[in-house]
Design an enzyme around this catalytic site. Sequence first.
Site, PDB file in Angstrom:
ATOM      1  N   TYR A   9       0.831  -1.212   0.000  1.00 16.86           N
ATOM      2  CA  TYR A   9       0.000   0.000   0.000  1.00 16.86           C
ATOM      3  C   TYR A   9       0.866   1.262   0.000  1.00 16.86           C
ATOM      4  O   TYR A   9       0.504   2.259   0.629  1.00 16.86           O
ATOM      5  CB  TYR A   9      -0.941   0.032   1.208  1.00 16.86           C
ATOM      6  CG  TYR A   9      -1.739  -1.236   1.409  1.00 16.86           C
ATOM      7  CD1 TYR A   9      -2.646  -1.663   0.447  1.00 16.86           C
ATOM      8  CD2 TYR A   9      -1.591  -2.002   2.556  1.00 16.86           C
ATOM      9  CE1 TYR A   9      -3.373  -2.829   0.621  1.00 16.86           C
ATOM     10  CE2 TYR A   9      -2.323  -3.175   2.744  1.00 16.86           C
ATOM     11  CZ  TYR A   9      -3.217  -3.568   1.768  1.00 16.86           C
ATOM     12  OH  TYR A   9      -3.932  -4.719   1.960  1.00 16.86           O
ATOM     13  N   TYR A 137     -14.250  -5.839   4.065  1.00 14.66           N
ATOM     14  CA  TYR A 137     -12.897  -6.144   3.597  1.00 14.66           C
ATOM     15  C   TYR A 137     -12.622  -7.607   3.924  1.00 14.66           C
ATOM     16  O   TYR A 137     -12.707  -8.010   5.088  1.00 14.66           O
ATOM     17  CB  TYR A 137     -11.828  -5.264   4.266  1.00 14.66           C
ATOM     18  CG  TYR A 137     -10.435  -5.683   3.847  1.00 14.66           C
ATOM     19  CD1 TYR A 137      -9.898  -5.250   2.633  1.00 14.66           C
ATOM     20  CD2 TYR A 137      -9.691  -6.565   4.620  1.00 14.66           C
ATOM     21  CE1 TYR A 137      -8.646  -5.678   2.217  1.00 14.66           C
ATOM     22  CE2 TYR A 137      -8.438  -7.000   4.205  1.00 14.66           C
ATOM     23  CZ  TYR A 137      -7.924  -6.551   3.007  1.00 14.66           C
ATOM     24  OH  TYR A 137      -6.690  -6.985   2.586  1.00 14.66           O
ATOM     25  N   ASP A 240     -16.263 -14.063   8.678  1.00 16.32           N
ATOM     26  CA  ASP A 240     -14.847 -13.746   8.542  1.00 16.32           C
ATOM     27  C   ASP A 240     -14.417 -13.146   9.879  1.00 16.32           C
ATOM     28  O   ASP A 240     -14.603 -11.956  10.126  1.00 16.32           O
ATOM     29  CB  ASP A 240     -14.646 -12.767   7.381  1.00 16.32           C
ATOM     30  CG  ASP A 240     -13.193 -12.334   7.231  1.00 16.32           C
ATOM     31  OD1 ASP A 240     -12.381 -12.639   8.119  1.00 16.32           O
ATOM     32  OD2 ASP A 240     -12.890 -11.669   6.223  1.00 16.32           O
ATOM     33  N   LYS A 269      -4.999 -13.780  11.503  1.00 15.47           N
ATOM     34  CA  LYS A 269      -4.343 -12.752  12.324  1.00 15.47           C
ATOM     35  C   LYS A 269      -3.942 -13.213  13.733  1.00 15.47           C
ATOM     36  O   LYS A 269      -2.815 -13.667  13.917  1.00 15.47           O
ATOM     37  CB  LYS A 269      -5.214 -11.503  12.369  1.00 15.47           C
ATOM     38  CG  LYS A 269      -5.303 -10.820  10.985  1.00 15.47           C
ATOM     39  CD  LYS A 269      -5.651  -9.368  11.069  1.00 15.47           C
ATOM     40  CE  LYS A 269      -5.395  -8.641   9.768  1.00 15.47           C
ATOM     41  NZ  LYS A 269      -6.505  -8.631   8.813  1.00 15.47           N
TER      42      LYS A 269
HETATM   43  C1  LIG Z   1      -6.625  -8.969   7.313  1.00 16.74           C
HETATM   44  C2  LIG Z   1      -7.953  -9.511   6.925  1.00 16.74           C
HETATM   45  C3  LIG Z   1      -8.076 -10.466   5.894  1.00 16.74           C
HETATM   46  C4  LIG Z   1      -6.908 -10.915   5.050  1.00 16.74           C
HETATM   47  O1  LIG Z   1      -5.931 -11.578   5.774  1.00 16.74           O
HETATM   48  P1  LIG Z   1      -4.442 -11.695   5.178  1.00 16.74           P
HETATM   49  O2  LIG Z   1      -3.741 -12.581   6.152  1.00 16.74           O
HETATM   50  O3  LIG Z   1      -3.890 -10.318   5.109  1.00 16.74           O
HETATM   51  O4  LIG Z   1      -4.558 -12.317   3.826  1.00 16.74           O
HETATM   52  C5  LIG Z   1      -9.330 -10.998   5.643  1.00 16.74           C
HETATM   53  N1  LIG Z   1     -10.404 -10.601   6.351  1.00 16.74           N
HETATM   54  C6  LIG Z   1     -10.332  -9.698   7.332  1.00 16.74           C
HETATM   55  C7  LIG Z   1     -11.554  -9.331   8.107  1.00 16.74           C
HETATM   56  C8  LIG Z   1      -9.099  -9.100   7.643  1.00 16.74           C
HETATM   57  O5  LIG Z   1      -9.037  -8.171   8.596  1.00 16.74           O
END
Ligand SMILES: *Cc1c(COP(=O)(O)O)cnc(C)c1O
Length: 431
Positions: A9, A137, A240, A269
């Site tokens: 970015y 996202y 997610d 994460k």
């Molecule tokens: C960071 C994130 C992703 C993507 O994860 P990466 O490990 O960066 O590929 C997907 N969904 C959410 C909600 C995120 O915060």
Amino acid sequence: MSQALWHPYAQMQTQPAALKVIGGSGARFTLESGEQLLDATCSWWCMIHGYGHPRLVTAIKQQADSLCHVMLGGLTHDAADQLSAALVRITPPGLNHVFFSDSGSVGMEVAMKMAVQYQVQRGRPGKHRMLSLMKAYHGDTAGCMAVCDPDEGMHSLFSGFLPKHLFAPAPTTAFDAPREAVEADIQGLREMLEAHHHEIAALLMEPLLQAAGGLNMTSPHYVKAARALCDEFGVLLIFDEVATGFGRTGKMFAAEHAGVTPDIMVLSKGLTGGYLGHAATLATDSVYSAFLSDDPNRAFMHGPTFMGNPLACRVALESLAVFEEEDYLGKIAALNAILRQELAEDADLKAHPAVEDVRVLGATAVIEVHDAASLEGVQDFARSRGVWLRSFGRWLYTMPAYVTLDEEMRQITSTMKDWFLNASPAPALGD
Ligand SMILES: *Cc1c(COP(=O)(O)O)cnc(C)c1O
């Protein structure tokens, strides 16, 4: 200046040189110069135990002594077996099957692919699109970009390349809004499902907290209603929880605030405490059983090289042990109390003309401004106060490590507030 390393970015032509980090401990990392910065973002929200945590470091070293990697095709190992069992234990009831991959984006790709193949194998091949939300996202890979907010997301450039999915309006009510107040948002979801359920494989959402799309928060009533609507319309529900999982919203998983189990849930994460890249896509018995057959072609056709990596699984198990043994949910509640007191309940901050809204949920706080220009320079200002803050767009936020001490949390909140209420021009900083 080294141009070999291309940063994320980043406009490489104008971006100031990246600061070099040589180590870290607790919520702080250390620069080459010896300068220490208190990380208000815990490295894109994943370093929940902070830097250099002795138990996590030791777990990786010990695992490395016995087995660094082995393929999961036809083979298994203790760390993957134990982590899958642990994830089944801690996630909402019914998520009994765990598919590993190497990042949050890939975990989401796995979830979407699983939903589509599920629908095909249940005899509904027409249900192959996703219903996502505005302000969503879900990652940067192609499949994920296609379900990110198509306007405000970072990916509008790629619209010609991406498959077309469906979007319901972003939820608009606060976390503590009463059921009636959420009705209009629920109606927006219902209308999309009524019109398109015959072509929708799954509804996907970041429950309660749309993170990278602007830290938009919503009510558990909305999440509960989404579950009921998906059942009504024969659509799978995918959570997610890449950002919300592992305590970020104040409970272990955001789904728990609503008391619902999604059909598929994605974790990443915080999964490894940020120490290695990994992800898990969990599924219910009902989803899993759609893949059981005498026919090998009905198997789930996916298998990232590094899925179930022993180092990642081992450090994830240690992360979870520390989380539970050291009462991290208690630490998160204490951070939340400070965030509310210092930010959400600060009348001067909320009344500041640049500020549109101040929101807090769990160990997350955001100051949303009317115009991104009013955040220009905030990163240097924060650095002059010993804090690493990285705003994006109209959002100045903190998602601290859970080991952040009370006085460190107040150092972060006072830096965020002072940018609006007490800023004198930041001193020029050397590289
Ligand atoms: C960071 C994130 C992703 C993507 O994860 P990466 O490990 O960066 O590929 C997907 N969904 C959410 C909600 C995120 O915060």
